[in-house]
Motif scaffolding. Structure first.
Motif, PDB file in Angstrom:
ATOM      1  N   TYR A  74       7.336  13.487   2.757  1.00  0.00           N
ATOM      2  CA  TYR A  74       6.354  13.133   1.722  1.00  0.00           C
ATOM      3  C   TYR A  74       6.454  11.669   1.312  1.00  0.00           C
ATOM      4  O   TYR A  74       5.421  10.983   1.181  1.00  0.00           O
ATOM      5  CB  TYR A  74       6.589  14.034   0.515  1.00  0.00           C
ATOM      6  N   ILE A  75       7.658  11.171   1.110  1.00  0.00           N
ATOM      7  CA  ILE A  75       7.832   9.825   0.551  1.00  0.00           C
ATOM      8  C   ILE A  75       7.197   8.741   1.427  1.00  0.00           C
ATOM      9  O   ILE A  75       6.392   7.938   0.924  1.00  0.00           O
ATOM     10  CB  ILE A  75       9.323   9.542   0.282  1.00  0.00           C
ATOM     11  N   PRO A  76       7.486   8.668   2.727  1.00  0.00           N
ATOM     12  CA  PRO A  76       6.805   7.643   3.541  1.00  0.00           C
ATOM     13  C   PRO A  76       5.293   7.825   3.587  1.00  0.00           C
ATOM     14  O   PRO A  76       4.548   6.838   3.688  1.00  0.00           O
ATOM     15  CB  PRO A  76       7.428   7.837   4.935  1.00  0.00           C
ATOM     16  N   ASN A  77       4.823   9.073   3.495  1.00  0.00           N
ATOM     17  CA  ASN A  77       3.383   9.308   3.481  1.00  0.00           C
ATOM     18  C   ASN A  77       2.735   8.785   2.204  1.00  0.00           C
ATOM     19  O   ASN A  77       1.629   8.238   2.242  1.00  0.00           O
ATOM     20  CB  ASN A  77       3.094  10.805   3.655  1.00  0.00           C
ATOM     21  N   VAL A  78       3.415   8.944   1.063  1.00  0.00           N
ATOM     22  CA  VAL A  78       2.892   8.405  -0.193  1.00  0.00           C
ATOM     23  C   VAL A  78       2.842   6.881  -0.125  1.00  0.00           C
ATOM     24  O   VAL A  78       1.846   6.253  -0.527  1.00  0.00           O
ATOM     25  CB  VAL A  78       3.760   8.855  -1.390  1.00  0.00           C
ATOM     26  N   VAL A  79       3.902   6.276   0.379  1.00  0.00           N
ATOM     27  CA  VAL A  79       3.941   4.813   0.507  1.00  0.00           C
ATOM     28  C   VAL A  79       2.805   4.326   1.403  1.00  0.00           C
ATOM     29  O   VAL A  79       2.132   3.337   1.105  1.00  0.00           O
ATOM     30  CB  VAL A  79       5.306   4.348   1.058  1.00  0.00           C
ATOM     31  N   SER A  80       2.573   5.040   2.490  1.00  0.00           N
ATOM     32  CA  SER A  80       1.499   4.678   3.413  1.00  0.00           C
ATOM     33  C   SER A  80       0.132   4.764   2.731  1.00  0.00           C
ATOM     34  O   SER A  80      -0.713   3.865   2.865  1.00  0.00           O
ATOM     35  CB  SER A  80       1.524   5.596   4.639  1.00  0.00           C
ATOM     36  N   LYS A  81      -0.091   5.845   1.973  1.00  0.00           N
ATOM     37  CA  LYS A  81      -1.366   6.019   1.275  1.00  0.00           C
ATOM     38  C   LYS A  81      -1.524   4.981   0.159  1.00  0.00           C
ATOM     39  O   LYS A  81      -2.623   4.486  -0.101  1.00  0.00           O
ATOM     40  CB  LYS A  81      -1.463   7.430   0.692  1.00  0.00           C
ATOM     41  N   LEU A  82      -0.415   4.647  -0.508  1.00  0.00           N
ATOM     42  CA  LEU A  82      -0.466   3.681  -1.607  1.00  0.00           C
ATOM     43  C   LEU A  82      -0.853   2.301  -1.094  1.00  0.00           C
ATOM     44  O   LEU A  82      -1.723   1.632  -1.671  1.00  0.00           O
ATOM     45  CB  LEU A  82       0.889   3.623  -2.315  1.00  0.00           C
ATOM     46  N   THR A  83      -0.244   1.857  -0.036  1.00  0.00           N
ATOM     47  CA  THR A  83      -0.575   0.537   0.525  1.00  0.00           C
ATOM     48  C   THR A  83      -1.978   0.528   1.122  1.00  0.00           C
ATOM     49  O   THR A  83      -2.600  -0.527   1.246  1.00  0.00           O
ATOM     50  CB  THR A  83       0.446   0.131   1.599  1.00  0.00           C
ATOM     51  N   GLY A  84      -2.467   1.707   1.478  1.00  0.00           N
ATOM     52  CA  GLY A  84      -3.793   1.802   2.079  1.00  0.00           C
ATOM     53  C   GLY A  84      -4.932   1.536   1.115  1.00  0.00           C
ATOM     54  O   GLY A  84      -6.064   1.268   1.545  1.00  0.00           O
ATOM     55  N   ILE A  85      -4.666   1.602  -0.190  1.00  0.00           N
ATOM     56  CA  ILE A  85      -5.749   1.392  -1.163  1.00  0.00           C
ATOM     57  C   ILE A  85      -6.004  -0.094  -1.426  1.00  0.00           C
ATOM     58  O   ILE A  85      -6.990  -0.453  -2.061  1.00  0.00           O
ATOM     59  CB  ILE A  85      -5.457   2.115  -2.496  1.00  0.00           C
ATOM     60  N   PHE A  86      -5.090  -0.948  -0.934  1.00  0.00           N
ATOM     61  CA  PHE A  86      -5.259  -2.388  -1.123  1.00  0.00           C
ATOM     62  C   PHE A  86      -5.908  -3.010   0.109  1.00  0.00           C
ATOM     63  O   PHE A  86      -5.794  -2.494   1.221  1.00  0.00           O
ATOM     64  CB  PHE A  86      -3.905  -3.059  -1.394  1.00  0.00           C
ATOM     65  N   ARG A  87      -6.572  -4.112  -0.113  1.00  0.00           N
ATOM     66  CA  ARG A  87      -7.231  -4.810   0.992  1.00  0.00           C
ATOM     67  C   ARG A  87      -6.210  -5.685   1.716  1.00  0.00           C
ATOM     68  O   ARG A  87      -6.024  -6.869   1.416  1.00  0.00           O
ATOM     69  CB  ARG A  87      -8.392  -5.653   0.470  1.00  0.00           C
ATOM     70  N   LEU A  88      -5.533  -5.083   2.645  1.00  0.00           N
ATOM     71  CA  LEU A  88      -4.495  -5.766   3.410  1.00  0.00           C
ATOM     72  C   LEU A  88      -4.780  -5.611   4.893  1.00  0.00           C
ATOM     73  O   LEU A  88      -5.340  -4.595   5.318  1.00  0.00           O
ATOM     74  CB  LEU A  88      -3.119  -5.174   3.096  1.00  0.00           C
ATOM     75  N   ASP A  89      -4.391  -6.594   5.666  1.00  0.00           N
ATOM     76  CA  ASP A  89      -4.501  -6.404   7.111  1.00  0.00           C
ATOM     77  C   ASP A  89      -3.345  -5.540   7.580  1.00  0.00           C
ATOM     78  O   ASP A  89      -2.409  -5.243   6.824  1.00  0.00           O
ATOM     79  CB  ASP A  89      -4.551  -7.745   7.856  1.00  0.00           C
ATOM     80  N   SER A  90      -3.400  -5.101   8.812  1.00  0.00           N
ATOM     81  CA  SER A  90      -2.406  -4.146   9.324  1.00  0.00           C
ATOM     82  C   SER A  90      -0.988  -4.698   9.261  1.00  0.00           C
ATOM     83  O   SER A  90      -0.041  -3.960   8.963  1.00  0.00           O
ATOM     84  CB  SER A  90      -2.748  -3.760  10.770  1.00  0.00           C
ATOM     85  N   HIS A  91      -0.815  -5.992   9.506  1.00  0.00           N
ATOM     86  CA  HIS A  91       0.528  -6.596   9.474  1.00  0.00           C
ATOM     87  C   HIS A  91       1.081  -6.603   8.054  1.00  0.00           C
ATOM     88  O   HIS A  91       2.253  -6.251   7.832  1.00  0.00           O
ATOM     89  CB  HIS A  91       0.467  -8.023  10.026  1.00  0.00           C
ATOM     90  N   GLU A  92       0.246  -6.994   7.094  1.00  0.00           N
ATOM     91  CA  GLU A  92       0.684  -7.018   5.692  1.00  0.00           C
ATOM     92  C   GLU A  92       1.023  -5.603   5.216  1.00  0.00           C
ATOM     93  O   GLU A  92       2.024  -5.393   4.521  1.00  0.00           O
ATOM     94  CB  GLU A  92      -0.410  -7.616   4.819  1.00  0.00           C
ATOM     95  N   ARG A  93       0.175  -4.638   5.583  1.00  0.00           N
ATOM     96  CA  ARG A  93       0.416  -3.256   5.175  1.00  0.00           C
ATOM     97  C   ARG A  93       1.727  -2.748   5.763  1.00  0.00           C
ATOM     98  O   ARG A  93       2.495  -2.047   5.096  1.00  0.00           O
ATOM     99  CB  ARG A  93      -0.747  -2.372   5.612  1.00  0.00           C
ATOM    100  N   PHE A  94       1.986  -3.091   7.017  1.00  0.00           N
ATOM    101  CA  PHE A  94       3.223  -2.684   7.689  1.00  0.00           C
ATOM    102  C   PHE A  94       4.445  -3.237   6.966  1.00  0.00           C
ATOM    103  O   PHE A  94       5.403  -2.507   6.696  1.00  0.00           O
ATOM    104  CB  PHE A  94       3.189  -3.166   9.142  1.00  0.00           C
ATOM    105  N   LEU A  95       4.409  -4.525   6.629  1.00  0.00           N
ATOM    106  CA  LEU A  95       5.557  -5.163   5.962  1.00  0.00           C
ATOM    107  C   LEU A  95       5.791  -4.581   4.572  1.00  0.00           C
ATOM    108  O   LEU A  95       6.931  -4.285   4.188  1.00  0.00           O
ATOM    109  CB  LEU A  95       5.334  -6.672   5.864  1.00  0.00           C
ATOM    110  N   ILE A  96       4.705  -4.420   3.800  1.00  0.00           N
ATOM    111  CA  ILE A  96       4.848  -3.902   2.438  1.00  0.00           C
ATOM    112  C   ILE A  96       5.329  -2.454   2.450  1.00  0.00           C
ATOM    113  O   ILE A  96       6.206  -2.070   1.674  1.00  0.00           O
ATOM    114  CB  ILE A  96       3.513  -4.028   1.677  1.00  0.00           C
ATOM    115  N   SER A  97       4.781  -1.638   3.355  1.00  0.00           N
ATOM    116  CA  SER A  97       5.212  -0.240   3.461  1.00  0.00           C
ATOM    117  C   SER A  97       6.684  -0.150   3.806  1.00  0.00           C
ATOM    118  O   SER A  97       7.437   0.631   3.203  1.00  0.00           O
ATOM    119  CB  SER A  97       4.386   0.485   4.529  1.00  0.00           C
TER     120      SER A  97
END
Length: 371
Positions: free
Chosen positions: A314-337
């Motif tokens: 659950y925890i990595p899935n929540v983090v993935s969904k949380l970062t998904g609501i921001f306007r980030l490119d795939s690299h930024e989303r990967f680093l933040i997650s």
């Protein structure tokens, strides 16, 4: 105790090395990572001596008893016939109790690895959370129940792939290993309901109401599971009271914070086809509510285990969904997650260390069977 930290460091380094090989050879899937997970953590658990794990010697004694005194009739009339038959078969291979300890460790770790590979958005972080969340160490103590819980994890993975027959197969196998796995029926009920926000609220209220009835329900549970009568209190060798003193209660508080974030994101997925995220949220609601309210009730904790194991997914899935609501490119989303996930893993190291220092589940000192 150092062996556990060395294993974690070795796993992290090996994981990145394998990641480079996979990228170079363009190998898809998590198969190599599952193999690494089983090799390191399953291996460490498999070669431990019978003194590592509060109930490990008991499992060794049961193995010898089944091998020497039980026949087909005994196995068929047993409360856990599959587990007895499994012990009996292993006894034909070797009469040493070490074989059942090794088999339980390797099979459980393999099943957990398979479930993580099917369900998690990050095998790496979910596998580390399985260790730092202290599930791995408790599996060295209550080995039979963990084997059943791992079977249910794989079953749920198939359920979320809409392979209902395979779910019931794994649920059936789990019940034949440990009777408490009857609670697996709850996963199916949660899965088949078409959830709306109102139904989620009713679900939460229903669980809260059930808390008020628990003392009346307890005698019924003890009738169904009489072997757990000695756990109905705070004086067992392994109790959630002692686990809470070792920091487990703080783990549930962390789960609560993450679950609140997940529930806030939930409304975006209730009417979508992403049943997995909705399903995991509901399972975590059960986990944190039961885990916090009944932190000193060992019998309830045995049932909570089946739900709380899904926190590592659950925890990595929540983090993935949380970062998904921001306007980030795939690299930024990967680093933040990854940064968020690593912060959670490092945070979980604190209660894990406290529990190891307090020797919860009796896993310290660690010794190999040939020493």
């Amino acid at each position: 105790m150092a062996i556990y930290y060395v294993s974690i460091i070795g796993y992290i380094l090996s994981y990145f090395f394998i990641s480079l090989i996979k990228q170079e050879l363009k190998i898809a899937g998590d198969g190599l990572f599952v193999g690494l997970f089983v090799t390191i953590f399953g291996g460490v658990s498999a070669v431990r001596t019978l003194s590592v794990g509060t109930d490990t010697e008991t499992y060794g004694a049961i193995f010898s008893l089944i091998g020497t005194n039980h026949d087909l009739h005994d196995m068929l009339t047993s409360k856990y016939p599959l587990y007895e038959f499994y012990n009996y078969l292993l006894y034909q291979v070797s009469t040493s109790p070490q074989i059942i300890i090794a088999a339980n460790a390797l099979i459980t770790t393999l099943l957990v690895g398979i479930a993580i590979s099917k369900l998690s958005s990050s095998f790496f972080f979910s596998s580390l959370l399985y260790i730092t969340g202290y599930y791995y160490f408790n599996s060295m103590n209550i080995g039979r129940q963990f084997l059943a819980a791992a079977l249910i994890m794989v079953g749920v993975a198939y359920l979320l792939e809409r392979k209902v027959n395979l779910f019931w197969l794994f649920e059936f196998l789990a019940v034949l290993v440990h009777s408490t796995s009857l609670v697996g029926v709850v996963f199916f009920v949660v899965y088949i309901i078409h959830w709306s926000f109102k139904k989620v609220i009713v679900f939460i209220v229903s669980i809260l109401s059930a808390f008020l009835l628990i003392q009346k329900v307890m005698p019924i549970l003890l009738m169904i599971f009489p072997d757990y009568a000695l756990y109905n209190g705070e004086n067992s060798v392994l109790s959630l009271a002692s686990q809470s003193n070792g920091g487990q209660i703080y783990v549930y508080l962390l789960y609560l914070v993450i679950t609140i974030v997940g529930v806030l994101l939930l409304n975006n997925y209730l009417n979508s086809r992403n049943k997995k995220f909705v399903f995991l949220n509901l399972i975590m609601i059960i986990t944190v509510m039961l885990g916090l309210v009944f932190s000193k009730q060992i019998l309830i904790s045995r049932f909570v285990l089946y739900f709380s194991l899904f926190a590592v997914i659950y925890i990595p899935n929540v983090v993935s969904k949380l970062t998904g609501i921001f306007r980030l490119d795939s690299h930024e989303r990967f680093l933040i997650s990854n940064n968020f996930n690593m912060m959670i893993v490092v945070t979980m190291l604190v209660p894990m260390t406290v529990q190891l220092v307090r020797n919860i589940s009796g896993v310290v000192p660690y010794l190999v069977f040939w020493s």
